[in-house]
Every structure is written in C-alpha cells, then in structure tokens.
Enzyme design. Structure first.
Site, PDB file in Angstrom:
ATOM      1  N   ASN A  17       0.849  -1.191   0.000  1.00 24.88           N
ATOM      2  CA  ASN A  17       0.000   0.000   0.000  1.00 24.88           C
ATOM      3  C   ASN A  17       0.887   1.245   0.000  1.00 24.88           C
ATOM      4  O   ASN A  17       1.627   1.489   0.954  1.00 24.88           O
ATOM      5  CB  ASN A  17      -0.904  -0.034   1.242  1.00 24.88           C
ATOM      6  CG  ASN A  17      -1.873   1.117   1.300  1.00 24.88           C
ATOM      7  OD1 ASN A  17      -1.484   2.271   1.214  1.00 24.88           O
ATOM      8  ND2 ASN A  17      -3.144   0.799   1.469  1.00 24.88           N
ATOM      9  N   ASP A  76      -1.281  -2.974  10.055  1.00 25.87           N
ATOM     10  CA  ASP A  76      -2.637  -3.376   9.693  1.00 25.87           C
ATOM     11  C   ASP A  76      -3.577  -2.377  10.339  1.00 25.87           C
ATOM     12  O   ASP A  76      -3.478  -2.105  11.546  1.00 25.87           O
ATOM     13  CB  ASP A  76      -2.962  -4.796  10.165  1.00 25.87           C
ATOM     14  CG  ASP A  76      -4.193  -5.333   9.453  1.00 25.87           C
ATOM     15  OD1 ASP A  76      -4.167  -5.422   8.212  1.00 25.87           O
ATOM     16  OD2 ASP A  76      -5.180  -5.663  10.128  1.00 25.87           O
TER      17      ASP A  76
END
EC number: 3.6.1.66
Length: 208
Positions: A17, A76
């Site tokens: 990401n 996360d």
C-alpha cells in the site's frame, strides 16, 4: 516488560500500500532508518487470516522478515463505526474489494454510508497495529487509535483509504483534507508509532 530494541538502520516495510509506505517511512525518517517496501522487493502479499489487527500485522511482518533476513515492520489498520458494532474494522480493505481483485475505496465508503445512514450515533475510529518482526520469529506489537465521527459526503483528496469520511475529535477537517504533517501528529498510525518508538527505537545520536 523488556522490549527488543532495533539496532540496525534499515527496515523492510511489509506493505504493498503506497499510502502506508509513505506514512510509515515519514515516521521512521526521524530515527535515521532507511526503508524498502515489500512491493519493490518483489515479496508476495501473505493471506491475512487473523481476526485482529495485531494478528494480521504479525503475519505480514514475519513473512517479510523470514523472506529477506531483515527486520520487518508491518501495519494493519481499519475504520470502525459504533453504529455498525465496530464494522468494518479488521475487514475494512475487504469492504473496498472489487470483483477484479482491486480496491475501490470510494465504493467502500459508500457501503459504510449506506449501512449507517439512518444511525444517530456518528462515532467512528481508526485503529492501527504496528508489528516489528525479526527473522528469528521474535515480534513486538503496538496498537493505536484515533477517535472522531464519520461524515458524508466524503471531503478531501489527501490521505488514502477511508480518510475522507473521518473527522477526528477537535478538528473541522477530515483526514482527507489535512496536510500530511497535521494528520501524522494525531493519527492512529502515529499513536501506534509513538508506542513502538518508545519501546524499540533509538535515535542515531543516542547510539553514539
């Protein structure tokens, strides 16, 4: 509790990401730590099969550490609404998944709004788990949160993911409208990073 300190000046960031890579790299820069992303290293994305943020971050960090032989940091994170009993939470990215296997966060935000539009409780929060993993299997995990309200329609084209529909407590701008340095000061990722830094990091001049 005794934590393991990071002694090297290089980390693998176990993420594909770009937004997470950018934000974590900015936080680590103050400590003189060079980073390289998992995508640039050609590392696959492991299946995130845990049901907690810390569990999924641990899966990613350990996979990257064992594949490279370097210490790895994984992130996360997710967006939660009180009106949806904490959903989407750990499944935030799944809510933005398309049939083609890509992620459409505008569609993900629209799904959140569709399910919560009649709720009177607007409380929302972002969570972020950061896990450092060593090739020998040792891990250090930290969890941070940022609280506020969800808004509709989304505002701003900064940040990433569900940032445009989250307005943090005490602020009039969404995460999607804030300058990066302003978001970094109050974000869930920054909260987790402060805990990690206090436990595991040492600034360069402090090592000399």
């Amino acid at each position: 509790m005794t934590h393991r300190r990071l002694t090297g000046r290089r980390l693998v960031l176990a993420t594909h990401n770009a937004g997470k890579l950018r934000e974590n790299a900015a936080l680590l820069a103050e400590y003189g730590i060079a980073v390289e992303g998992a995508k640039a290293l050609g590392l696959p994305e492991p299946a995130e099969t845990a049901t907690t943020f810390l569990g999924n971050a641990g899966i990613k960090a350990l996979a990257a550490a064992r594949a490279t032989g370097d210490v790895a940091l994984a992130d996360d994170s997710g967006f939660s609404l009180a009106a949806l009993d904490g959903a989407p939470g750990v499944y935030t990215a799944d809510w933005a998944e398309t049939p083609e296997g890509t992620r459409d966060y505008a569609a993900g935000m629209a799904k959140v709004e569709r399910l919560a539009r009649h709720a009177t409780d607007r409380r929302a929060w972002f969570s972020c788990a950061l896990v450092l993993a060593w090739p020998d299997g040792h891990t250090e995990g930290f969890l941070g949160e940022a609280h506020g309200v969800w808004i509709w329609p989304p505002r701003g084209d900064r940040g990433f993911g569900f940032d445009p529909m989250f307005q943090p407590e005490g602020h009039s701008e969404t995460f999607g409208e804030m300058a990066p340095e302003a978001k970094h000061a109050i974000s869930h990722r920054a909260a987790a990073f402060r805990l990690l830094a206090a436990a595991c990091l040492t600034k360069g001049e402090e090592q000399e």
